[in-house]
Design a protein around this motif. Structure first.
Motif, short mmCIF file in Angstrom:
data_model
loop_
_atom_site.label_atom_id
_atom_site.label_comp_id
_atom_site.label_asym_id
_atom_site.label_seq_id
_atom_site.Cartn_x
_atom_site.Cartn_y
_atom_site.Cartn_z
N UNK A 1 30.11 59.13 34.84
CA UNK A 1 30.72 60.47 34.78
C UNK A 1 31.41 60.81 33.46
N UNK A 2 31.84 59.83 32.70
CA UNK A 2 32.71 60.14 31.57
C UNK A 2 32.00 60.84 30.43
N UNK A 3 30.66 60.73 30.36
CA UNK A 3 29.96 61.42 29.28
C UNK A 3 30.08 62.92 29.41
N UNK B 1 38.35 63.06 33.95
CA UNK B 1 38.56 62.83 35.37
C UNK B 1 37.79 61.63 35.89
N UNK B 2 38.35 61.03 36.94
CA UNK B 2 37.67 60.02 37.73
C UNK B 2 37.17 60.70 38.99
N UNK C 1 44.24 61.02 32.72
CA UNK C 1 43.06 61.28 33.54
C UNK C 1 43.45 61.77 34.92
N UNK C 2 42.63 62.66 35.45
CA UNK C 2 42.85 63.16 36.79
C UNK C 2 41.84 62.55 37.75
N UNK C 3 41.92 62.94 39.02
CA UNK C 3 40.99 62.48 40.05
C UNK C 3 40.39 63.69 40.75
N UNK D 1 41.56 51.88 43.99
CA UNK D 1 40.58 51.50 42.97
C UNK D 1 40.79 52.32 41.70
N UNK D 2 41.04 53.62 41.87
CA UNK D 2 41.25 54.50 40.70
C UNK D 2 42.49 54.08 39.92
#
Length: 255
Positions: free
Chosen positions: A111-113, A118-119, A73-75, A138-139
């Motif tokens: 957001x994941x839907x 990404x976060x 996963x990215x940010x 937090x991420x």
């Protein structure tokens, strides 16, 4: 999901009006995966353009998330005011955020839907380094730590009568905060300086106790934190008195 009005039934299913139930703590509605936002509502967040405020670009470019967490996963950083202006729950904060230097780790269930890769972190144009490392901690904690989503522990904290920040910042968060401040030579603000101090003294609560809602352990560990901070009031005050966000001596409050 439609925009929720103050007097509409709360989407949590309690039967209460939104203003009497989850208004002000909307993230709690998404504590279960089945209650995620619709794709269209999710896409309103993930379609916001990426921003590069403060040192966000520099820090993110040097942060090897895959190596650190094992996650692909990215940010993505998005504008905090633009995120607030989406007004998905019938209440706006844009006026309060004007010129604000804060940030927020966006609930992944929002957001994941529409973007499972990404976060998202909302930041303001005046974001400071301490805020950046706080939200990134937090991420990283979500990816390789407690795996907790910030904001979902508020009801538990209120129920147990313990400070919510004791649940929002578990030991694993403290580890990542300490790592990031050292890696990017960041001077933490007063609140995060206390979190780092508690981490150094092995006092932060483990994520497994929070996730398992071990009430006896949580209450005991929270009381231990409060007792320690009371004993160390003078030391803590000296530690944070020159930091941003300092609101006055703890010594006077505890005596």
């Amino acid at each position: 999901m439609e925009k929720i009005g103050r007097n509409d039934p709360c989407p949590c299913g309690s039967g209460k009006k939104f203003k009497k139930c989850h208004m002000g703590s909307e993230d709690d509605i998404f504590a279960g995966g089945s209650d995620e936002l619709s794709f269209d509502m999710s896409a309103r967040i993930t379609s916001l353009p990426a921003v590069e405020y403060g040192r966000s670009r520099e820090i993110l470019a040097q942060l090897d998330i895959k190596k650190l967490t094992g996650s692909d996963l990215g940010v993505k950083f998005i504008d905090l005011k633009a995120y607030s202006d989406l007004d998905m729950f019938g209440r706006r904060h844009s006026e309060d955020l004007a010129g604000h230097s804060g940030g927020v780790f966006v609930n992944v269930l929002k957001t994941r839907k529409s973007d499972p890769d990404n976060l998202y972190i909302g930041i303001s144009p005046k974001v400071e380094d301490s805020t950046l490392v706080h939200q990134l901690a937090h991420a990283l904690d979500y990816l390789a730590g407690s795996h907790l989503i910030p904001g979902l522990s508020k009801p538990l904290g209120f129920d147990l009568g313990i400070p919510v920040e004791h649940l929002e910042h578990p030991r694993e968060f403290g580890y990542w905060l300490d790592y990031l401040r050292k890696e990017f030579q960041v001077e933490l603000d007063a609140d995060d300086c206390i979190v780092a101090y508690l981490f150094e003294n092995d006092l932060l609560i483990e994520g497994r106790h929070i996730e398992g809602q071990d009430r006896l352990a949580l209450k005991s560990k929270s009381d231990r934190i409060l007792a320690f901070m009371s004993r160390k009031s003078a030391e803590i005050d000296a530690l944070i008195c020159e930091r941003k966000g300092y609101i006055g001596s703890r010594v006077k409050k505890d005596n």
